[in-house]
Design an enzyme around this catalytic site. Sequence first.
Site, PDB file in Angstrom:
ATOM      1  N   ASP A  23      -0.987  25.529  15.135  1.00  0.00           N
ATOM      2  CA  ASP A  23      -2.492  25.266  15.151  1.00  0.00           C
ATOM      3  C   ASP A  23      -2.855  25.869  15.787  1.00  0.00           C
ATOM      4  O   ASP A  23      -3.067  26.099  17.587  1.00  0.00           O
ATOM      5  CB  ASP A  23      -2.448  23.727  15.293  1.00  0.00           C
ATOM      6  CG  ASP A  23      -3.586  22.789  15.610  1.00  0.00           C
ATOM      7  OD1 ASP A  23      -4.975  23.735  15.055  1.00  0.00           O
ATOM      8  OD2 ASP A  23      -3.565  22.126  16.156  1.00  0.00           O
ATOM      9  N   LYS A  84     -12.590  31.161  17.862  1.00  0.00           N
ATOM     10  CA  LYS A  84     -12.914  30.551  16.975  1.00  0.00           C
ATOM     11  C   LYS A  84     -13.607  30.024  15.315  1.00  0.00           C
ATOM     12  O   LYS A  84     -14.206  30.501  14.144  1.00  0.00           O
ATOM     13  CB  LYS A  84     -12.199  28.613  16.242  1.00  0.00           C
ATOM     14  CG  LYS A  84     -11.089  28.503  15.448  1.00  0.00           C
ATOM     15  CD  LYS A  84     -10.483  27.423  14.521  1.00  0.00           C
ATOM     16  CE  LYS A  84      -9.901  26.526  13.748  1.00  0.00           C
ATOM     17  NZ  LYS A  84      -8.935  25.766  14.167  1.00  0.00           N
ATOM     18  N   GLU A 182      -6.189  21.692   8.241  1.00  0.00           N
ATOM     19  CA  GLU A 182      -5.999  20.679   9.211  1.00  0.00           C
ATOM     20  C   GLU A 182      -5.516  19.293   8.516  1.00  0.00           C
ATOM     21  O   GLU A 182      -4.548  18.774   9.721  1.00  0.00           O
ATOM     22  CB  GLU A 182      -6.869  20.970  10.428  1.00  0.00           C
ATOM     23  CG  GLU A 182      -6.291  22.424  11.036  1.00  0.00           C
ATOM     24  CD  GLU A 182      -7.618  22.620  12.055  1.00  0.00           C
ATOM     25  OE1 GLU A 182      -8.935  22.515  11.976  1.00  0.00           O
ATOM     26  OE2 GLU A 182      -7.849  24.273  12.455  1.00  0.00           O
ATOM     27  N   ASP A 204     -11.285  13.910  11.314  1.00  0.00           N
ATOM     28  CA  ASP A 204     -10.592  15.156  12.382  1.00  0.00           C
ATOM     29  C   ASP A 204     -11.926  15.742  12.365  1.00  0.00           C
ATOM     30  O   ASP A 204     -12.584  16.711  12.049  1.00  0.00           O
ATOM     31  CB  ASP A 204      -9.890  15.950  11.120  1.00  0.00           C
ATOM     32  CG  ASP A 204      -9.092  17.387  12.076  1.00  0.00           C
ATOM     33  OD1 ASP A 204      -9.536  17.059  13.274  1.00  0.00           O
ATOM     34  OD2 ASP A 204      -8.637  18.195  11.139  1.00  0.00           O
TER      35      ASP A 204
END
Lengths: 611, 245
Positions: A23, A84, A182, A204
């Site tokens: 992850d 990211k 994810e 999420d």
Amino acid sequence: MSELTIFSSKDSRKSAGPIVGIDLGTTNSLVALVQNGAPQVLMSREGARMIPSVVSLADGKPIVGGQARRNKVRDASHTVFSVKRLLGRGFDDLKGAIDQLPYEVVPGEGVARVKLGDQLYTAVEISAMILRELKASAEAALGEPVTRAVITVPAYFNDSQRQATRAAGRLAGLEVLRIVNEPTAASLAYGLDRKKQGLIAVYDLGGGTFDISVLRLEDGIFEVLATNGNTALGGDDLDRIFVAEAEREIRKLHGEKLLSDINLRAALLECAEQVKIALSTELWAVMKVALPQGGVYERTWSRSEFEELAHGLLEATRAPCLQALKDAGLSAQDLSDVVMVGGPTRLSIVQKVAEEIFGRKPNTSLHPDEVVAAGAAIQADILAGNTTDLLLLDVIPLSLGIETYGGLMAPLIPRNTRIPASARDTFTTFMDRQTGVDIHVLQGERDRAGENRSLARFKLKGIEPLPAGMPRIEVNFLIDADGILQVAAKDLRTGYEQAIEVRPSFGLTDDEIDQMLAAQAGSEESDRAFRKLVDARTEAEPVLRNTEKHLERAKESLSIEDFAKIEGCVLSLRTALAGDRPEAIIEAKYALNAATVRLAEIVISDSLRRS
Amino acid sequence: MRSGLVAVVLASRPETADSQLLCVNCQALLQGAKLFPHLCGACGFPQPLREGENSFSLLGVRPLFGQDESFLRARFYELSRALHPDRFAAADPRARHNSIERMSRINEAYRSLRDRKLLRETLLSLFEVGESVTALGNSARAQKGAPPVELAESWFELQDAVMDDPNTAQTKILEFEKSLQFKRHAFDILMTEQEALFDVSEGQDRVALLEISRILREVSYLDSLFRDVLRLKERLGGSPFLGSG
């Protein structure tokens, strides 16, 4: 008749070592592996379950994780985080997103770069450093080389962002067997015990991204029905609430100039995060930051004040949720569970907003930080051929199509199409005797080509010169289970065909990656040596400090020989520390340790006498 | 379930001596395998797509309008479990390729058989009736076939009337829209009737297919009229309460 061969779907690859699940988060990253049938998070080399996705420069060398995170405030100008958010995006793409970051982002060829010390790095390179750290952690934990991984990305990542993630993996020396979404990964961990069946939504909210996925779970099949999201909304944005207020007040009192101080901005961000976390359990919290020219900025926040502002931001998750439900052909009442994933879903305000959207209390029983990595590990185990009773059926998040005459996008594969997927359509020319057409591959939901993301362009030549509208050009799309798109165009009359694998421009070509990998072959060795050096220094420095601290005071009690010996050892350790040979440092440290046995006795009995 | 003539024909075709299918990997006879024609029963090798396989044969259902959604799902899950590329992650490239190709077609088949509109298109193109509606063909203007005369006429009349007397324009537009909606509803009923006829005939009633194809063309003209009316309303600064297509 050819030789009879028995085909086996599982073969050689089993011997190639474990496939880990990673992850790669905005704030923290984890690596996990299925062991004895259950996903286990592998400890970092610093002994933690999560590795902060932070890279910092120490002595001109990049370090990753907890140590780098501690430098976020201490050495802000040499530390990057939340990278990211930059991954797979061009500089123009990032307007608004980067002026909030305390590190410098500069435009580069094709893609933005961040400044770390006096060096420029792409987000792919920074991400690769984090992945290398995860790889090393896994190797240390497992005692064997790790070369293959499944890496998760936000479901709503576009093709460039996925390709950039894949490139980072390659750069880190990992064969990326699959990029998994994810929320889908989280659902795998949620439904692992098979008791969970039915229709669920996974909400999420990560550090920098928001995803919503609607799935049907049935007998080990995890079928994604629809997915949606926002790649520019996350828990970080909640921190910005406090920072924005602080900046406003500091500007009012001290002027604009103070705010350009990189260390102050980093400190504000850091403190904001702590206040946010405190407010999830406390009714009020104080934000307190030292100002660079002296003085302190202080502001008390009540939970309700924060929640009111946060509510406004989090409302932006409503539209994606409703769209995903609509695309799945469901209403909120059809769901049997709403599963919360991601660190920020610990905040009660986030749970409240989710409850408002779905009309039910969300399920907060999953470990919000670890469930995605656990799911990635399960998918890795499926690909390794070990888990055979689970299967993930995922979709593409955004429509794929080509540009047609007049600058419009003709979708060939609509969003939420299950992968692998294929599609074909026939197009024609718009001018008489036209012998070539541009095939412009697009991704997105807008009608106008220019408002979608351009993935690739290629030219199909050799079309028979015919009146407009006569030629027949067949365009074929194929997306494999990795989400990699192949496009082929064919003139049905002449049979001329051209195919490309879409490798979008995230700034690094395959060749560039290969070059970097080659250059790195040497540097990996030096990275290891460097880490050893840092470790040796970290261990030796306290020994030296302690000795020096007590030596003067205990001078009287020591024999001349002992004193001289210790002085000699201190000198040689200092020399070793100034050098770059870890062996020399370790050796000098041992020597000093041995020479200070008597000194230690004196110090201890001295302190006993005083107490 | 009804035992269907079409199903019999489809099932019997491969059993003739000269069309025995052999596994591309081990040359075992494919007929009789549990997941025929997708996987070899002897060695488990996924087979390449063959000429003549279509959305219906891939999912093992009859080419009719009435499809049982829960049966389709069960079948789709069964095939996914066996054929998904994840099952061949470590297999040789030929097997991987076949699995990707087959699974992408099965995904497409599953999608098109569960959506009423797509199911119609798929059936019509399977029997080569009418023109297949492509992504570019969404615009009804691009479609061939003459529009229904009386509708076209009343549309022109409406435009003239709106020009002549803007005061009554809104009422007239509303009336026209109502007649479009009525027409649309009537087409839906007609289409359902024809679909039932086709299914009852076990797929033999080709006239019903031709009729459906004709109705679809008219519906698509209707839809374009809805859009034109919308544009007309926008031009007049029309208010949203007039309803929409």
